[in-house]
Design a protein around this motif. Structure first.
Motif, short mmCIF file in Angstrom:
data_model
loop_
_atom_site.label_atom_id
_atom_site.label_comp_id
_atom_site.label_asym_id
_atom_site.label_seq_id
_atom_site.Cartn_x
_atom_site.Cartn_y
_atom_site.Cartn_z
N ARG A 70 0.83 -1.20 0.00
CA ARG A 70 0.00 0.00 0.00
C ARG A 70 0.87 1.26 0.00
O ARG A 70 0.60 2.22 -0.71
CB ARG A 70 -0.93 0.00 1.22
N LYS A 73 2.26 1.72 -3.49
CA LYS A 73 1.18 2.13 -4.40
C LYS A 73 0.84 3.62 -4.24
O LYS A 73 0.48 4.28 -5.21
CB LYS A 73 -0.09 1.31 -4.16
N ASN A 74 0.96 4.12 -3.02
CA ASN A 74 0.59 5.51 -2.75
C ASN A 74 1.66 6.53 -3.14
O ASN A 74 1.44 7.73 -3.01
CB ASN A 74 0.23 5.69 -1.28
#
Length: 146
Positions: A70, A73-74
């Motif tokens: 995550r 991805k950010n």
């Protein structure tokens, strides 16, 4: 919680130029699946992967792998490109972000791609992992060998 397994984190470069981020227990099989549209993410069925841009081995829990996935991805494209060029920088960024030292090592994406080309459905069904016996070294051991 104690680390329980070796997992992979990876960035795929797709045919549209974007990066796809994921984690898995067996990157050789997972990359084969992404490339062939078998049991792969909807995104990589639409925009086929061109190559593994970068990958890392992580010795930790699935929960940590999900948090790292995550986190990657950010990030913006510029940051991802930096990590592709300097994959060891990801570990430092994660330490600053999570406040936790991770057992995370870059791995040669070309090695994984070569092994993935040798895969067939029998090997996949059997869960074959050509990298299963490669140990993850502690940072102190790795530095001592340099």
């Amino acid at each position: 919680m104690e680390p329980d397994q070796c997992l992979w984190l990876y960035l795929l470069e797709c045919e549209n130029g974007a990066f796809y981020t994921g984690y898995t227990k067996n990157l050789t099989i997972r990359y084969y699946q992404h490339k062939n549209g078998k049991q792969s993410a909807k995104y990589t069925r639409i925009f086929k992967p061109v190559k593994i841009a970068q990958c890392w081995r992580l010795l930790d829990t699935i929960g940590t792998a999900l948090k790292v996935e995550r986190f990657i991805k950010n990030q913006n494209r510029k940051t991802k490109l930096l990590w592709i060029k300097n994959p060891e920088d990801l570990k430092l960024r994660l330490f600053k972000n999570m406040g936790k030292e991770l057992i995370l090592f870059p791995f040669d994406p070309l090695q994984v791609e070569k092994e993935s080309e040798k895969m067939d459905w029998k090997k996949i069904k059997d869960g074959f992992d050509p990298f299963a016996n490669i140990p993850i070294l502690s940072e102190e051991v790795a530095e001592g060998e340099s």
